[in-house]
Design a protein around this motif. Structure first.
Motif, short mmCIF file in Angstrom:
data_model
loop_
_atom_site.label_atom_id
_atom_site.label_comp_id
_atom_site.label_asym_id
_atom_site.label_seq_id
_atom_site.Cartn_x
_atom_site.Cartn_y
_atom_site.Cartn_z
N GLU A 118 -9.30 82.04 65.74
CA GLU A 118 -10.58 81.33 65.86
C GLU A 118 -10.82 80.51 64.59
N TYR A 119 -11.16 79.23 64.77
CA TYR A 119 -11.39 78.37 63.62
C TYR A 119 -12.81 78.51 63.10
N VAL A 120 -12.93 78.82 61.81
CA VAL A 120 -14.23 78.96 61.15
C VAL A 120 -14.35 77.82 60.15
N GLU A 121 -15.47 77.08 60.22
CA GLU A 121 -15.64 75.94 59.32
C GLU A 121 -15.89 76.41 57.89
N ILE A 122 -15.27 75.71 56.94
CA ILE A 122 -15.48 75.97 55.52
C ILE A 122 -16.46 74.92 55.01
N GLU A 123 -17.61 75.36 54.58
CA GLU A 123 -18.69 74.43 54.19
C GLU A 123 -18.44 73.84 52.81
N LYS A 124 -18.67 72.54 52.68
CA LYS A 124 -18.53 71.88 51.39
C LYS A 124 -19.78 72.11 50.56
N ILE A 125 -19.60 72.49 49.28
CA ILE A 125 -20.69 72.77 48.36
C ILE A 125 -20.51 71.91 47.12
N GLU A 183 -14.11 67.73 58.33
CA GLU A 183 -14.36 69.16 58.21
C GLU A 183 -13.10 69.93 57.84
N LEU A 184 -13.31 71.05 57.14
CA LEU A 184 -12.23 71.99 56.83
C LEU A 184 -12.46 73.26 57.62
N VAL A 220 -5.32 77.08 56.58
CA VAL A 220 -6.45 76.19 56.31
C VAL A 220 -6.05 74.79 56.78
N VAL A 221 -6.92 74.17 57.58
CA VAL A 221 -6.64 72.85 58.13
C VAL A 221 -7.85 71.96 57.92
N CYS A 222 -7.66 70.65 58.13
CA CYS A 222 -8.76 69.70 57.95
C CYS A 222 -8.62 68.53 58.90
N ASN A 223 -9.76 67.92 59.22
CA ASN A 223 -9.80 66.67 59.96
C ASN A 223 -10.07 65.56 58.95
#
Length: 242
Positions: free
Chosen positions: A108-115, A100-101, A166-169
């Motif tokens: 607060e971390y908000v997820e960035i959805e992959k499209i 996830e990004l 911006v961060v990612c797992n």
């Protein structure tokens, strides 16, 4: 948790030379070692998918899903930095599998959805689905160099990244291993200060030896060495399935 590259090399040499089959040079070993490490590493995910289809057991130390996850955990990275540039363009860290990004909005971390690429045009055109700071999205871009190929992303809205983190797992790749050495009296002596050990779980040490021996057997054109390694590999797989 790492596996000593010198221990593996010495075991490979001991078995390969047992019946004067030949000598595995450090250069050959390093090539075989990196191939074996990636084979075992990639197999984690196929095995995990297969074992998820069958019931697990309640024994903590022998449940295969738990064991595989323990091996994968070594390579999991949490909230790694995405390098952002103007216009919402980001460069992902070097990865094997991306998770996830997130963007950090006011702590607060908000997820960035992959499209998908073929969906982004319609999403941007529709007032109902247009990305916002609260509902951001991203698409993958093709990089123009070998370094950034498959690592570039485009985030919408494009203002993200100007002042937001911006961060990612992700799952990282195993580091390239190397049995380093110095030459003394025409002999290669192990140099631990510059060597790079295997990053795999210590329980994979035997599998590393087996796979490297199999590759060495092919290189030496020695069917007996390959067959010994293949037999041990089959035995190991059978034990895991029981």
């Amino acid at each position: 948790m790492a596996v000593s590259i010198d221990t593996v090399y010495q075991r490979v040499l001991a078995i390969a030379n047992k019946e004067q089959r030949g000598y595995v040079t450090p250069q050959e070993f390093n090539l075989f070692a990196n191939q074996a490490q990636m084979d075992i590493f990639e197999q984690y995910f196929y095995d995990q998918n297969a074992f998820l289809r069958v019931p697990s057991n309640d024994t903590t130390y022998s449940d295969m899903i738990d064991l595989l996850q323990e091996k994968i955990d070594i390579f999991e990275k949490y909230r790694g930095d995405v390098v952002m540039a103007d216009g919402g363009i980001g460069t992902l860290p070097d990865y094997y599998r991306m998770g996830e990004l997130y963007t950090n909005k006011c702590g607060e971390y908000v997820e960035i959805e992959k499209i998908n690429q073929n969906e982004i045009h319609h999403i941007l055109k529709s007032p109902l689905t247009n990305p916002s700071i609260n509902y951001p999205v991203y698409v993958r871009n093709s990089g123009d160099t070998e370094i950034n190929r498959n690592r570039l992303i485009q985030i919408y809205p494009t203002t993200i990244g100007q002042s937001d983190t911006v961060v990612c797992n992700y799952i990282a790749r195993p580091a390239q291993v190397e049995w380093s050495y110095t030459v003394v009296n025409n002999k290669a002596l192990y140099n631990s200060t510059t060597a790079v050990d295997f990053q795999l779980h210590e329980s994979d040490e035997t599998d590393l030896v087996i796979k490297i021996l199999a590759l060495a057997g092919i290189q030496m054109k020695d069917p007996s060495l390959y067959q010994v390694a293949a037999g041990e590999d089959a035995k190991s797989e059978q034990q895991e399935k029981q």
